[in-house]
Design a protein around this motif. Structure first.
Motif, PDB file in Angstrom:
ATOM      1  N   SER A  23      -6.503   0.567   5.077  1.00 16.79           N
ATOM      2  CA  SER A  23      -5.511   1.145   4.159  1.00 16.79           C
ATOM      3  C   SER A  23      -5.171   2.578   4.552  1.00 16.79           C
ATOM      4  O   SER A  23      -4.012   2.990   4.491  1.00 16.79           O
ATOM      5  N   THR A  24      -6.156   3.336   4.985  1.00 12.20           N
ATOM      6  CA  THR A  24      -5.911   4.710   5.443  1.00 12.20           C
ATOM      7  C   THR A  24      -5.133   4.700   6.750  1.00 12.20           C
ATOM      8  O   THR A  24      -4.216   5.502   6.943  1.00 12.20           O
ATOM      9  N   LEU A  27      -1.487   4.068   5.909  1.00 12.45           N
ATOM     10  CA  LEU A  27      -0.886   5.243   5.289  1.00 12.45           C
ATOM     11  C   LEU A  27      -0.574   6.325   6.323  1.00 12.45           C
ATOM     12  O   LEU A  27       0.543   6.861   6.372  1.00 12.45           O
ATOM     13  N   VAL A  28      -1.531   6.635   7.168  1.00  9.22           N
ATOM     14  CA  VAL A  28      -1.356   7.680   8.175  1.00  9.22           C
ATOM     15  C   VAL A  28      -0.308   7.268   9.212  1.00  9.22           C
ATOM     16  O   VAL A  28       0.534   8.079   9.621  1.00  9.22           O
ATOM     17  N   ALA A  31       3.239   7.439   7.646  1.00 11.86           N
ATOM     18  CA  ALA A  31       3.616   8.848   7.494  1.00 11.86           C
ATOM     19  C   ALA A  31       4.012   9.450   8.842  1.00 11.86           C
ATOM     20  O   ALA A  31       5.011  10.174   8.938  1.00 11.86           O
ATOM     21  N   SER A  32       3.257   9.139   9.880  1.00 13.15           N
ATOM     22  CA  SER A  32       3.563   9.639  11.216  1.00 13.15           C
ATOM     23  C   SER A  32       4.912   9.122  11.704  1.00 13.15           C
ATOM     24  O   SER A  32       5.727   9.884  12.238  1.00 13.15           O
ATOM     25  N   GLU A  37       4.192  14.058   5.601  1.00 12.82           N
ATOM     26  CA  GLU A  37       2.776  14.052   5.268  1.00 12.82           C
ATOM     27  C   GLU A  37       2.484  12.821   4.409  1.00 12.82           C
ATOM     28  O   GLU A  37       3.355  12.369   3.655  1.00 12.82           O
ATOM     29  N   PRO A  38       1.280  12.256   4.494  1.00 16.19           N
ATOM     30  CA  PRO A  38       0.953  11.073   3.694  1.00 16.19           C
ATOM     31  C   PRO A  38       1.217  11.242   2.193  1.00 16.19           C
ATOM     32  O   PRO A  38       1.664  10.311   1.537  1.00 16.19           O
ATOM     33  N   ASP A  39       0.987  12.445   1.660  1.00 14.01           N
ATOM     34  CA  ASP A  39       1.203  12.638   0.223  1.00 14.01           C
ATOM     35  C   ASP A  39       2.678  12.715  -0.164  1.00 14.01           C
ATOM     36  O   ASP A  39       3.021  12.754  -1.341  1.00 14.01           O
ATOM     37  N   LEU A  41       4.729  10.281   0.758  1.00  8.78           N
ATOM     38  CA  LEU A  41       5.115   8.882   0.622  1.00  8.78           C
ATOM     39  C   LEU A  41       4.794   8.392  -0.787  1.00  8.78           C
ATOM     40  O   LEU A  41       3.998   8.995  -1.500  1.00  8.78           O
ATOM     41  N   LEU A  44       0.322   4.230  -1.948  1.00 10.02           N
ATOM     42  CA  LEU A  44       0.078   2.931  -1.315  1.00 10.02           C
ATOM     43  C   LEU A  44      -0.158   1.824  -2.344  1.00 10.02           C
ATOM     44  O   LEU A  44       0.335   0.704  -2.161  1.00 10.02           O
TER      45      LEU A  44
END
Length: 101
Positions: A23-24, A27-28, A31-32, A37-39, A41, A44
């Motif tokens: 899951s991480t 997310l990363v 975002a990339s 930045e992930p926050d 978006l 999740l």
């Protein structure tokens, strides 16, 4: 992560023993790809239950490569597919991301 020009998708692999849950990684990676930045978006969990996704991938990894299947969901205007073999495919051809306000 690499861009597959033949399919127009981004691909990464989540292998057993990685330092982060799938899951991480999703997310990363999204975002990339989106250049944020992930926050920035959407959360999740609005797309998929992160604990359930992590448990499913962990289950697949405990079957010594015998597991087959995949799960797909839309996250941040990307189509994300996580396969039993550890491949994560991200199709970012959808609309541009809208940061949370």
């Amino acid at each position: 992560m690499y861009y597959d020009s033949a399919s127009g998708t981004y691909r990464i692999w989540c292998v057993e023993g990685d330092y982060e849950p799938v899951s991480t990684a999703v997310l990363v990676a999204v975002a990339s790809i989106r250049g944020v930045e992930p926050d920035e978006l959407e959360p999740l969990p609005s797309a998929v239950d992160p604990d359930a996704l992590n448990s499913l991938v962990e289950h697949w990894h405990t079957h010594d490569g015998d597991a087959m299947g995949s799960i797909s969901f839309t996250f941040a205007d990307c189509e994300v597919t996580v396969s039993a073999d550890g491949e994560i495919e991200i199709d970012a051809a959808a609309m541009p991301v809208r940061p949370r306000t």
